[in-house]
Design a protein around this motif. Structure first.
Motif, PDB file in Angstrom:
ATOM      1  N   CYS A  16       0.830  -1.203   0.000  1.00 53.78           N
ATOM      2  CA  CYS A  16       0.000   0.000   0.000  1.00 53.78           C
ATOM      3  C   CYS A  16       0.869   1.260   0.000  1.00 53.78           C
ATOM      4  N   THR A  17       1.947   1.234   0.761  1.00 52.57           N
ATOM      5  CA  THR A  17       2.848   2.390   0.823  1.00 52.57           C
ATOM      6  C   THR A  17       3.493   2.649  -0.534  1.00 52.57           C
ATOM      7  N   VAL A  18       4.004   1.593  -1.161  1.00 49.42           N
ATOM      8  CA  VAL A  18       4.634   1.757  -2.478  1.00 49.42           C
ATOM      9  C   VAL A  18       3.621   2.295  -3.484  1.00 49.42           C
ATOM     10  N   ILE A  19       2.439   1.719  -3.521  1.00 47.54           N
ATOM     11  CA  ILE A  19       1.407   2.154  -4.473  1.00 47.54           C
ATOM     12  C   ILE A  19       1.023   3.611  -4.220  1.00 47.54           C
ATOM     13  N   THR A  20       0.848   3.978  -2.966  1.00 45.10           N
ATOM     14  CA  THR A  20       0.472   5.359  -2.630  1.00 45.10           C
ATOM     15  C   THR A  20       1.562   6.337  -3.054  1.00 45.10           C
ATOM     16  N   LEU A  21       2.822   5.989  -2.806  1.00 43.94           N
ATOM     17  CA  LEU A  21       3.930   6.856  -3.219  1.00 43.94           C
ATOM     18  C   LEU A  21       3.991   6.982  -4.740  1.00 43.94           C
ATOM     19  N   GLU A  22       3.799   5.867  -5.454  1.00 42.69           N
ATOM     20  CA  GLU A  22       3.841   5.913  -6.909  1.00 42.69           C
ATOM     21  C   GLU A  22       2.689   6.744  -7.472  1.00 42.69           C
ATOM     22  N   MET A  23       1.500   6.604  -6.895  1.00 44.24           N
ATOM     23  CA  MET A  23       0.352   7.393  -7.362  1.00 44.24           C
ATOM     24  C   MET A  23       0.590   8.884  -7.139  1.00 44.24           C
ATOM     25  N   TYR A  24       1.106   9.221  -5.949  1.00 40.78           N
ATOM     26  CA  TYR A  24       1.379  10.626  -5.632  1.00 40.78           C
ATOM     27  C   TYR A  24       2.430  11.189  -6.596  1.00 40.78           C
ATOM     28  N   ALA A  25       3.496  10.430  -6.806  1.00 41.50           N
ATOM     29  CA  ALA A  25       4.568  10.900  -7.685  1.00 41.50           C
ATOM     30  C   ALA A  25       4.045  11.126  -9.100  1.00 41.50           C
ATOM     31  N   LYS A  26       3.237  10.197  -9.589  1.00 47.34           N
ATOM     32  CA  LYS A  26       2.672  10.343 -10.935  1.00 47.34           C
ATOM     33  C   LYS A  26       1.807  11.603 -11.011  1.00 47.34           C
ATOM     34  N   HIS A  27       0.974  11.798  -9.987  1.00 45.38           N
ATOM     35  CA  HIS A  27       0.084  12.965  -9.944  1.00 45.38           C
ATOM     36  C   HIS A  27       0.874  14.269  -9.921  1.00 45.38           C
ATOM     37  N   LYS A  28       2.001  14.277  -9.217  1.00 46.09           N
ATOM     38  CA  LYS A  28       2.802  15.498  -9.072  1.00 46.09           C
ATOM     39  C   LYS A  28       3.906  15.621 -10.119  1.00 46.09           C
ATOM     40  N   LEU A  41       6.550  13.708 -10.388  1.00 45.37           N
ATOM     41  CA  LEU A  41       7.858  13.344  -9.834  1.00 45.37           C
ATOM     42  C   LEU A  41       8.285  12.001 -10.402  1.00 45.37           C
ATOM     43  N   LYS A  42       9.569  11.843 -10.634  1.00 44.65           N
ATOM     44  CA  LYS A  42      10.069  10.574 -11.160  1.00 44.65           C
ATOM     45  C   LYS A  42      10.682   9.771 -10.017  1.00 44.65           C
ATOM     46  N   ILE A  43       9.977   8.708  -9.615  1.00 45.99           N
ATOM     47  CA  ILE A  43      10.524   7.764  -8.649  1.00 45.99           C
ATOM     48  C   ILE A  43      11.090   6.607  -9.456  1.00 45.99           C
ATOM     49  N   GLU A  44      12.386   6.399  -9.331  1.00 41.19           N
ATOM     50  CA  GLU A  44      13.030   5.306 -10.062  1.00 41.19           C
ATOM     51  C   GLU A  44      12.736   3.953  -9.402  1.00 41.19           C
ATOM     52  N   HIS A  45      12.718   3.936  -8.085  1.00 39.94           N
ATOM     53  CA  HIS A  45      12.516   2.675  -7.363  1.00 39.94           C
ATOM     54  C   HIS A  45      12.140   2.996  -5.918  1.00 39.94           C
ATOM     55  N   VAL A  46      11.253   2.160  -5.357  1.00 37.87           N
ATOM     56  CA  VAL A  46      10.889   2.267  -3.949  1.00 37.87           C
ATOM     57  C   VAL A  46      11.089   0.891  -3.321  1.00 37.87           C
ATOM     58  N   GLN A  47      11.746   0.869  -2.172  1.00 35.08           N
ATOM     59  CA  GLN A  47      11.876  -0.377  -1.407  1.00 35.08           C
ATOM     60  C   GLN A  47      11.513  -0.083   0.035  1.00 35.08           C
ATOM     61  N   LEU A  48      10.710  -0.971   0.607  1.00 36.45           N
ATOM     62  CA  LEU A  48      10.357  -0.854   2.014  1.00 36.45           C
ATOM     63  C   LEU A  48      10.854  -2.079   2.753  1.00 36.45           C
ATOM     64  N   ASP A  49      11.403  -1.853   3.926  1.00 32.16           N
ATOM     65  CA  ASP A  49      11.746  -2.929   4.846  1.00 32.16           C
ATOM     66  C   ASP A  49      10.828  -2.747   6.043  1.00 32.16           C
ATOM     67  N   LEU A  50      10.104  -3.802   6.390  1.00 30.30           N
ATOM     68  CA  LEU A  50       9.138  -3.726   7.482  1.00 30.30           C
ATOM     69  C   LEU A  50       9.445  -4.797   8.507  1.00 30.30           C
ATOM     70  N   ALA A  51       9.336  -4.438   9.778  1.00 29.77           N
ATOM     71  CA  ALA A  51       9.588  -5.399  10.851  1.00 29.77           C
ATOM     72  C   ALA A  51       8.616  -5.131  11.995  1.00 29.77           C
ATOM     73  N   LEU A  52       8.071  -6.196  12.546  1.00 27.27           N
ATOM     74  CA  LEU A  52       7.198  -6.090  13.712  1.00 27.27           C
ATOM     75  C   LEU A  52       8.039  -6.265  14.967  1.00 27.27           C
ATOM     76  N   ASN A  53       7.958  -5.321  15.853  1.00 22.64           N
ATOM     77  CA  ASN A  53       8.669  -5.330  17.137  1.00 22.64           C
ATOM     78  C   ASN A  53      10.147  -5.671  16.975  1.00 22.64           C
ATOM     79  N   PRO A  54      10.866  -4.878  16.174  1.00 23.62           N
ATOM     80  CA  PRO A  54      12.274  -5.197  15.920  1.00 23.62           C
ATOM     81  C   PRO A  54      13.189  -4.977  17.125  1.00 23.62           C
ATOM     82  N   GLU A  55      12.748  -4.200  18.085  1.00 23.21           N
ATOM     83  CA  GLU A  55      13.576  -3.912  19.248  1.00 23.21           C
ATOM     84  C   GLU A  55      12.997  -4.537  20.508  1.00 23.21           C
ATOM     85  N   ASN A  56      12.911  -5.848  20.509  1.00 24.81           N
ATOM     86  CA  ASN A  56      12.411  -6.611  21.657  1.00 24.81           C
ATOM     87  C   ASN A  56      10.896  -6.554  21.754  1.00 24.81           C
ATOM     88  N   GLU A  57      10.379  -7.319  22.671  1.00 26.58           N
ATOM     89  CA  GLU A  57       8.935  -7.367  22.881  1.00 26.58           C
ATOM     90  C   GLU A  57       8.472  -6.097  23.588  1.00 26.58           C
TER      91      GLU A  57
END
Length: 143
Positions: free
Chosen positions: A54-66, A68-84
């Motif tokens: 969803c984040t990548v799609i939203t960024l691409e839609m916004y860039a197209k609308h404005k 802006l040329k986004i060459e590539h988007v990468q997201l790294d996602l982690a749940l509770n990466p710093e302990n419980e």
């Protein structure tokens, strides 16, 4: 069309077939050490990937609308990466890498846009889940 998905059990322990009305099929499973077959992402990874997609799609839609040329988007996602975290609290770390020629102001705006994707809004809202057991569709058999 409403956002609808179905989850179906399979003959393989912990492997789930996921479908939607459009006919798409995807899967969930648990790793071997939890009794699954490790044939697909686990449910938490699917949730994180929904936020990422969803984040990548939203960024691409916004860039197209404005324009802006986004060459590539990468997201790294982690749940509770710093302990419980404390009970009832969870943290998702979302790291966004953008390739393109952006000003500092555009970077700030793109970060705000990322935080406005629909899945981000859903996950940060007060979610209520109503669970109903549908006995009419799947009656229990009496022995």
């Amino acid at each position: 069309m409403a956002n609808i998905a179905q989850a179906h059990s399979t003959q393989t322990p912990y492997q789930v077939t996921l479908t939607n009305p459009q006919g798409h099929i995807w899967y969930a499973d648990e790793p071997n050490d939890k009794g699954g077959q490790d044939t697909a992402a686990n449910p938490i990874q699917i949730l994180l990937s929904a936020l990422g997609a969803c984040t990548v799609i939203t960024l691409e839609m916004y860039a197209k609308h404005k324009g802006l040329k986004i060459e590539h988007v990468q997201l790294d996602l982690a749940l509770n990466p710093e302990n419980e975290p404390a009970a009832g609290q969870n943290n998702i770390r979302r790291t966004i890498q953008l390739k393109g020629d952006f000003t500092e102001e555009q970077h700030k705006r793109l970060l705000k846009v990322a935080e406005s994707c629909p899945v981000h809004k859903l996950l940060t809202s007060n979610i209520q889940i109503k669970t109903v057991l549908d006995l009419d569709q799947h009656p229990l058999k009496e022995d």
